[in-house]
Motif scaffolding. Sequence first.
Motif, PDB file in Angstrom:
ATOM      1  N   PHE A 233       0.816  -1.365  -0.087  1.00 25.34           N
ATOM      2  CA  PHE A 233      -0.005  -0.043   0.004  1.00 25.34           C
ATOM      3  C   PHE A 233       1.018   1.278   0.134  1.00 25.34           C
ATOM      4  CE2 PHE A 233      -2.597  -3.550   1.868  1.00 25.34           C
ATOM      5  CZ  PHE A 233      -3.694  -3.424   1.054  1.00 25.34           C
ATOM      6  N   ARG A 234       2.236   1.216  -0.140  1.00 23.04           N
ATOM      7  CA  ARG A 234       3.026   2.301  -0.281  1.00 23.04           C
ATOM      8  C   ARG A 234       2.906   2.886  -1.634  1.00 23.04           C
ATOM      9  NH1 ARG A 234       8.168   1.172   2.376  1.00 23.04           N
ATOM     10  NH2 ARG A 234       9.076   2.526   0.959  1.00 23.04           N
ATOM     11  N   LYS A 235       3.166   4.371  -1.637  1.00 22.44           N
ATOM     12  CA  LYS A 235       3.503   4.981  -2.967  1.00 22.44           C
ATOM     13  C   LYS A 235       5.011   5.181  -3.343  1.00 22.44           C
ATOM     14  CE  LYS A 235      -0.837   7.649  -2.806  1.00 22.44           C
ATOM     15  NZ  LYS A 235      -1.229   9.028  -2.715  1.00 22.44           N
ATOM     16  N   PHE A 236       5.301   4.907  -4.387  1.00 19.26           N
ATOM     17  CA  PHE A 236       6.707   5.019  -4.777  1.00 19.26           C
ATOM     18  C   PHE A 236       6.979   6.139  -5.775  1.00 19.26           C
ATOM     19  CE2 PHE A 236       5.993   0.986  -3.175  1.00 19.26           C
ATOM     20  CZ  PHE A 236       7.074   0.528  -2.505  1.00 19.26           C
ATOM     21  N   HIS A 237       8.204   6.726  -5.620  1.00 13.35           N
ATOM     22  CA  HIS A 237       8.487   8.150  -6.497  1.00 13.35           C
ATOM     23  C   HIS A 237      10.003   7.781  -6.713  1.00 13.35           C
ATOM     24  CE1 HIS A 237       4.538  10.023  -5.583  1.00 13.35           C
ATOM     25  NE2 HIS A 237       4.671   9.731  -4.793  1.00 13.35           N
ATOM     26  N   ARG A 238      10.401   8.464  -7.810  1.00 15.77           N
ATOM     27  CA  ARG A 238      11.660   8.393  -8.046  1.00 15.77           C
ATOM     28  C   ARG A 238      12.341   9.400  -7.218  1.00 15.77           C
ATOM     29  NH1 ARG A 238      14.067   6.198 -13.265  1.00 15.77           N
ATOM     30  NH2 ARG A 238      12.654   4.819 -14.090  1.00 15.77           N
ATOM     31  N   LYS A 239      13.600   9.073  -7.024  1.00  8.68           N
ATOM     32  CA  LYS A 239      14.374  10.102  -6.048  1.00  8.68           C
ATOM     33  C   LYS A 239      14.038  11.538  -6.773  1.00  8.68           C
ATOM     34  CE  LYS A 239      18.792  10.847  -3.608  1.00  8.68           C
ATOM     35  NZ  LYS A 239      20.086  10.273  -3.500  1.00  8.68           N
ATOM     36  N   GLY A 240      13.910  12.384  -6.009  1.00  9.93           N
ATOM     37  CA  GLY A 240      13.915  13.908  -6.411  1.00  9.93           C
ATOM     38  C   GLY A 240      12.389  14.217  -6.853  1.00  9.93           C
ATOM     39  N   GLN A 241      11.815  13.215  -7.039  1.00 12.56           N
ATOM     40  CA  GLN A 241      10.382  13.650  -7.419  1.00 12.56           C
ATOM     41  C   GLN A 241       9.273  13.565  -6.423  1.00 12.56           C
ATOM     42  OE1 GLN A 241       9.545  10.802 -10.746  1.00 12.56           O
ATOM     43  NE2 GLN A 241      10.741  11.927 -12.128  1.00 12.56           N
ATOM     44  N   GLN A 242       8.089  14.067  -6.299  1.00 11.41           N
ATOM     45  CA  GLN A 242       7.053  13.989  -5.362  1.00 11.41           C
ATOM     46  C   GLN A 242       5.831  13.305  -5.888  1.00 11.41           C
ATOM     47  OE1 GLN A 242       7.677  14.731  -2.189  1.00 11.41           O
ATOM     48  NE2 GLN A 242       9.867  15.369  -2.829  1.00 11.41           N
TER      49      GLN A 242
END
Length: 242
Positions: A233-242
């Motif tokens: 249930f986590r959200k994932f973003h590339r480093k530096g992105q929100q």
Amino acid sequence: MDKKIVIIPTYNEKENIEAIIRKVFSLDGEFHILVIDDGSPDGTASIVKSLMEEFPQRLFIIERSGKQGLGTAYLTGFKWSLEHDYDYTFEMDADFSHNPDDLPRLYEACKECGGVAIGSRYCDGISVVNWPIGRILMSYYASKYVRLILGMKVHDCTAGFKCYSRECLEAIDFEDVRMKGYGFQIEMKYTAHRLGFSLIEVPIIFVNRKLGTSKMSSGIFGEAFWGVIKLRFRKFHRKGQQ
């Protein structure tokens, strides 16, 4: 030529460390090694430092105070690898349960897929030697459980023998990696998967250690069991992105 670094976390591995280092350096492909030692009281770090004179600019060590966990050791190594401009970064145990001869195969697979190459015990049946049957079943069905919960098409979700591309490691926000023990291996694979990187399995034969003692515990499995549910249930973003 691509720069390649093998990260080897250690705690009381004096029986194995010199042999594993010499074996890796005997391979074609100019592999480098970074040992992350968590204050081994048996003198593991001293053995590594004595070998650094023989292998300058190929063998490195980071010494930490006390046992801080497998996950934090690898994260420390990943940061060091990126800072020193390595193209491919490997995870490998010190005890020969991971065969160094498989490193070139993992490298070629990772170079082809551009994400993560996994040394897999279960993609071609069950390839484990000298483990008690109970531990084999626990590990095998743990991977089945992870596949079911996360929907990740990897047979060996808990594998700890891997190669990452630089692009993959650069995209992962290490500060957001939460599991520190056995679950760390699952979280890193799933994070790479969710960020859009390819995961490829390379069949290996895993051989239980002959020297030294295992660091596995029931608490490590507990963290992984509950952590996988939270990962779903986590959200994932590339480093530096929100």
